[in-house]
Design a protein around this motif. Structure first.
Motif, mmCIF file in Angstrom:
data_model
loop_
_atom_site.group_PDB
_atom_site.id
_atom_site.type_symbol
_atom_site.label_atom_id
_atom_site.label_comp_id
_atom_site.label_asym_id
_atom_site.label_seq_id
_atom_site.Cartn_x
_atom_site.Cartn_y
_atom_site.Cartn_z
ATOM 1 N N SER A 64 0.831 -1.202 0.000
ATOM 2 C CA SER A 64 0.000 0.000 0.000
ATOM 3 C C SER A 64 0.866 1.254 0.000
ATOM 4 O O SER A 64 0.606 2.210 -0.749
ATOM 5 C CB SER A 64 -0.928 -0.010 1.223
ATOM 6 N N LYS A 65 1.904 1.249 0.834
ATOM 7 C CA LYS A 65 2.826 2.390 0.890
ATOM 8 C C LYS A 65 3.619 2.524 -0.400
ATOM 9 O O LYS A 65 3.835 3.630 -0.906
ATOM 10 C CB LYS A 65 3.782 2.230 2.078
ATOM 11 N N VAL A 66 4.073 1.391 -0.944
ATOM 12 C CA VAL A 66 4.842 1.407 -2.186
ATOM 13 C C VAL A 66 3.995 1.944 -3.338
ATOM 14 O O VAL A 66 4.449 2.740 -4.162
ATOM 15 C CB VAL A 66 5.362 -0.007 -2.527
ATOM 16 N N CYS A 67 2.735 1.515 -3.384
ATOM 17 C CA CYS A 67 1.798 1.986 -4.410
ATOM 18 C C CYS A 67 1.641 3.505 -4.369
ATOM 19 O O CYS A 67 1.639 4.168 -5.408
ATOM 20 C CB CYS A 67 0.427 1.322 -4.223
ATOM 21 N N THR A 68 1.505 4.020 -3.180
ATOM 22 C CA THR A 68 1.296 5.460 -3.020
ATOM 23 C C THR A 68 2.558 6.254 -3.350
ATOM 24 O O THR A 68 2.500 7.270 -4.051
ATOM 25 C CB THR A 68 0.858 5.781 -1.581
ATOM 26 N N LYS A 69 3.690 5.772 -2.901
ATOM 27 C CA LYS A 69 4.935 6.530 -3.036
ATOM 28 C C LYS A 69 5.589 6.360 -4.395
ATOM 29 O O LYS A 69 6.161 7.309 -4.951
ATOM 30 C CB LYS A 69 5.909 6.116 -1.927
ATOM 31 N N HIS A 70 5.531 5.143 -4.959
ATOM 32 C CA HIS A 70 6.269 4.861 -6.188
ATOM 33 C C HIS A 70 5.382 4.529 -7.386
ATOM 34 O O HIS A 70 5.891 4.345 -8.495
ATOM 35 C CB HIS A 70 7.255 3.714 -5.955
ATOM 36 N N GLY A 71 4.091 4.399 -7.185
ATOM 37 C CA GLY A 71 3.192 4.168 -8.307
ATOM 38 C C GLY A 71 2.781 2.726 -8.482
ATOM 39 O O GLY A 71 3.402 1.800 -7.945
ATOM 40 N N GLU A 195 2.210 14.496 -7.413
ATOM 41 C CA GLU A 195 2.419 15.904 -7.782
ATOM 42 C C GLU A 195 3.123 16.066 -9.133
ATOM 43 O O GLU A 195 3.781 17.087 -9.371
ATOM 44 C CB GLU A 195 3.172 16.649 -6.675
ATOM 45 N N MET A 196 2.969 15.101 -10.028
ATOM 46 C CA MET A 196 3.428 15.246 -11.416
ATOM 47 C C MET A 196 2.207 15.618 -12.252
ATOM 48 O O MET A 196 1.652 14.806 -12.991
ATOM 49 C CB MET A 196 4.077 13.948 -11.894
#
Length: 369
Positions: A64-71, A195-196
């Motif tokens: 879940s964290k990886v999805c949010t931070k790295h896509g 934020e891209m």
């Protein structure tokens, strides 16, 4: 994921596999006086089967964290790598430790993929087909389970390394996921979330095939901004106004598991062997349940928008209750400690299992999430 999660359920009924890694279970299985309800009672075998699911549970929080931070794209790539390494360890295993480590890595892959893939699908799908596309994810899982059943049946007579082939072929869907995740683009929501903004707008225009995406872009931008402002999301969920939705979300998932579908689907070959089918026949019976699983999921895709989710869920509850009670009653009356069911009674058990699987597949399977 369906293949990787379920290919070993047929493997655990193969004598070559049991003789090499679980000799105690192999001996029990071939002792005619051994209690039918204790043949597969072995802690190492239980660890082999459950380690994937425990690893998937833990990995889902990290994913879940990886999805949010790295896509979503990178998360799927990570899932495919865990899959491939786990497959290699399982197919080449020479001891239980290699099997368990391989299963844990497969579980991490399942946790990452289950987090990223449905999210990816829901974010790229137009609103009017989003529900059907998410159900197609469940359909693909059932197809993977069906393919695993077919493979287990075909390799069961390849001695002594058929089980290695069954476990190793899980590398095929893992490779497809790896290559596919390198080709696909990141979702607009993920880009905007990180934020891209210009990249997200350009990607939204690309996947929608039009420049007229201002309304949807503003909606995604607003949702991401609102999510960013939530400093304590868990505390926000516990508010009184959020409790009904929270309870429903949790209870639906709990009830989905309490239906017993995993026990039926995972242990189908073992169950069919116990009630009197030989190895090939038990694997073939599992293939039949796999076909029913796939076709019934298609029923859900067709009917969900016509009759509604509530009707399908309630109808399935009644059908699953009746079939489970009938199966339990037949086994209680006819299956004693050391006997086998008559052929006719055993066939009825298979039919009832298929009826149980069918109602789950068009209701709680795709709709419970």
């Amino acid at each position: 994921m369906g293949y990787a999660s379920y290919c070993e359920r047929g493997v655990t009924s193969m004598d070559d596999f049991l003789e090499e890694f679980f000799p105690v279970v192999y001996e029990r299985k071939h002792k005619t006086k051994e209690d039918n309800y204790c043949k597969f009672d072995n802690q190492n075998l239980q660890l082999f089967t459950s380690s994937l699911y425990l690893a998937a549970l833990v990995a889902s929080f990290i994913a879940s964290k990886v999805c949010t931070k790295h896509g979503r794209r990178l998360t799927m790539q990570a899932a495919s790598i865990f899959f491939l390494v786990g497959v290699i360890l399982n197919a080449a295993a020479v001891n239980i430790a290699m099997l368990i480590i391989g299963r844990i890595l497969l579980g991490i892959g399942v946790g990452f993929a289950n987090q990223a893939v449905p999210l990816f699908l829901s974010e790229i799908a137009p609103v009017h087909i989003r529900g059907a596309l998410n159900i197609l994810f469940q359909l693909d899982v059932t197809i993977g389970i069906f393919v695993a059943n077919i493979v287990n049946y075909l390799v069961s007579n390849i001695h002594p390394w058929g089980w290695r082939l069954a476990l190793g072929l899980a590398g095929v869907p893992a490779t497809m996921l790896c290559l596919g995740s390198m080709v696909i683009a990141e979702t607009p929501t993920s880009l905007i979330e990180r934020e891209m903004l210009m990249e997200g707008l350009a990607m939204l225009k690309k996947i929608r095939g039009t420049d007229n995406v201002d309304a949807e872009y503003e909606e995604i931008l607003h949702a991401c901004e609102m999510a960013r402002q939530l400093k304590q999301p868990c505390k926000n969920l516990m508010k009184r106004s959020r409790r009904p939705q929270l309870v429903i979300a949790i209870v639906m998932q709990v009830f989905q598991q309490f239906t017993g579908i995993n026990a039926i689907m995972f242990y189908a070959p073992v169950l069919f062997q116990t009630i009197g089918f030989k190895n090939d026949a038990s694997l073939l019976s599992a293939v039949i349940t796999g076909i029913v699983n796939v076709l019934s999921t298609v029923v859900s895709v067709v009917l969900v928008d016509k009759v509604g989710r509530r009707f399908l869920l309630l109808e399935a509850c009644g059908q699953m209750l009746i079939t489970q009670v009938a199966i339990g009653g037949i086994l209680l009356v006819n299956l004693k400690a050391t006997n086998e069911l008559g052929h006719g009674v055993a066939v009825w058990v298979v039919v009832l299992v298929c009826l149980f699987v069918s109602c789950f597949a068009w209701s709680w399977g795709p709709l419970g999430g």
